[in-house]
Design an enzyme around this catalytic site. Structure first.
Site, PDB file in Angstrom:
ATOM      1  N   ASP A  76      -5.371 -15.536  58.091  1.00  8.93           N
ATOM      2  CA  ASP A  76      -5.394 -14.205  57.488  1.00  8.93           C
ATOM      3  C   ASP A  76      -4.012 -13.575  57.558  1.00  8.93           C
ATOM      4  OD1 ASP A  76      -5.870 -14.056  60.346  1.00  8.93           O
ATOM      5  OD2 ASP A  76      -6.280 -11.930  60.091  1.00  8.93           O
ATOM      6  N   GLU A 135      -7.181 -12.614  62.826  1.00  7.04           N
ATOM      7  CA  GLU A 135      -6.286 -12.257  63.926  1.00  7.04           C
ATOM      8  C   GLU A 135      -5.598 -10.933  63.646  1.00  7.04           C
ATOM      9  OE1 GLU A 135      -2.662 -11.938  66.365  1.00  7.04           O
ATOM     10  OE2 GLU A 135      -2.802 -12.027  64.174  1.00  7.04           O
TER      11      GLU A 135
END
Length: 378
Positions: A76, A135
């Site tokens: 991400d 994250e």
């Protein structure tokens, strides 16, 4: 023998998949397609609902037995923001620099590790990739759920390298051997809305909140330790529900973050903030979200191998640091020793995020050295 993988080409393919946190889908397809020909058993699972999900995670395993060397990372990315010269998800290489959202944090490092695994020669143990799609967010359904998955199956790495961008001035100058903890808090002071011309009929919460802010701003948390810098408390936003100039608001809210070293625990800091807020502004409400506790990896084999691999490839002796933000090491330390090491971090989260092609290639060689040192019979 497996076919070689070009780290930069794989990074380009990963960046071309928009994967703003929480991420799932196409970007994981690209990574899986690179791993399966290398002999990895790939497990993917999607968890959670909005607002913190849905999030996809991946555990990829190759080999058996000990030692088990894990690589952790995230696919991400943060939102690209405005001001890019080109589409941030249409990456390009110009003058030896790869530009695109995620080039630095941290698709470049994931690609470098996959290329390293393809090239490394080793004859024992297990290598794994623990990859999350959350994250950069709250990690509610990210790495903690990967840990649950591993624990349910009795899988435990002996050491984990996280590919976060840790280098400062040049590749290899800094590795992270620990991280400070982080807690976000919201303090809401309460009053009674009214007209500014009739203050006796209202109860203004803004002065109450100001007293709380002043009291917390004067708190001295600590002077740091040999391994950690001092803890710091920073206010990040102040707001009221009205912008009208002639209205006393009913509430006033302050947002703050505390980055703390291992002299503190998150719950103790939350308790301190609540006590001060209730003393200075009775009836106030405090909400808190602890992102992670401070941790420190003790010296050992993982330190030695990463430092040696960096020195052999770059000639640099890395500084061992605990500075900067948090990483998923705050969760993974539950399993085993953890070290963060990756690309120079000057452009992470910025408009025009980039990484030097030469650094990505050198990082892959460092990762390859580490794999061979840990998983080759001596």
């Amino acid at each position: 023998m497996t076919e070689p993988i070009d780290a930069v080409e794989l990074a380009l393919a990963l960046i071309a998949c928009p994967s703003v946190t929480p991420a799932r889908g196409e970007v994981f397809d690209v990574l899986e397609a690179a791993l399966r020909p290398l002999g990895f058993e790939v497990h993917r699972f999607v968890m959670g609902e909005e607002p913190d999900g849905p999030t996809e995670n991946m555990v990829a395993l190759r080999g058996t037995g000990a030692p088990h060397f894990g690589f952790a990372g995230h696919l991400d990315v943060v939102p690209p923001g405005e001001g890019w010269a080109n589409d941030p998800f249409n990456p390009r290489v110009e003058d030896g620099v790869l530009t695109g959202r995620g080039a630095n944090d941290m698709k470049g490092a994931i690609a470098a590790f996959v290329a390293a695994v393809a090239a490394a020669r080793h004859d024992r143990g297990t290598v794994s990739l623990l990859i999350t799609g959350d994250e950069e967010g709250y990690a509610t359904y990210g790495t903690p759920r990967i840990i649950d998955w591993l624990n349910q199956r009795g899988i435990r790495p002996d050491m984990i390298l996280i590919g976060e961008p840790t280098s400062v001035e040049r590749l290899g100058d800094t590795i992270k051997i620990g991280r400070r903890g982080s807690v976000n808090l919201w303090i809401e002071a309460r009053g009674t809305q009214g007209h500014v011309a009739y203050p006796h009929r209202a109860d203004n919460p803004v002065p109450k909140l100001a007293k709380v802010i002043d009291a917390l701003s004067r708190v001295h948390l600590d002077d740091g330790t040999e391994a950690f810098p001092p803890s710091n408390l920073e206010f990040t936003a102040i707001s009221t529900p009205t912008s009208a100039s002639n209205v006393i608001p009913a509430t006033a809210t302050a947002q703050l973050n505390i980055r703390f070293n291992n002299l503190h625990r998150g719950e103790d800091l939350v308790r301190m903030v609540k006590q001060i807020a209730h003393r200075e502004a009775p009836g106030s409400i405090v909400r808190a979200r602890i992102s992670g506790e401070a941790f420190l990896t003790p010296p050992g084999q993982l330190y030695d191998v990463i430092v040696a691999a960096i020195r052999e490839e770059t000639g640099v002796d890395p500084a061992l640091s605990t500075s900067g933000g948090t990483s998923d090491g705050r969760f993974l330390i539950q399993l085993c020793p953890v070290v963060d090491f990756g690309l120079p971090n000057a452009s992470m989260h910025k408009v025009g995020e980039h990484a030097a092609v030469a650094d990505i290639e050198a990082l892959s060689r460092i990762y390859r050295r580490a794999i061979e040192k840990l998983l080759s019979a001596q």
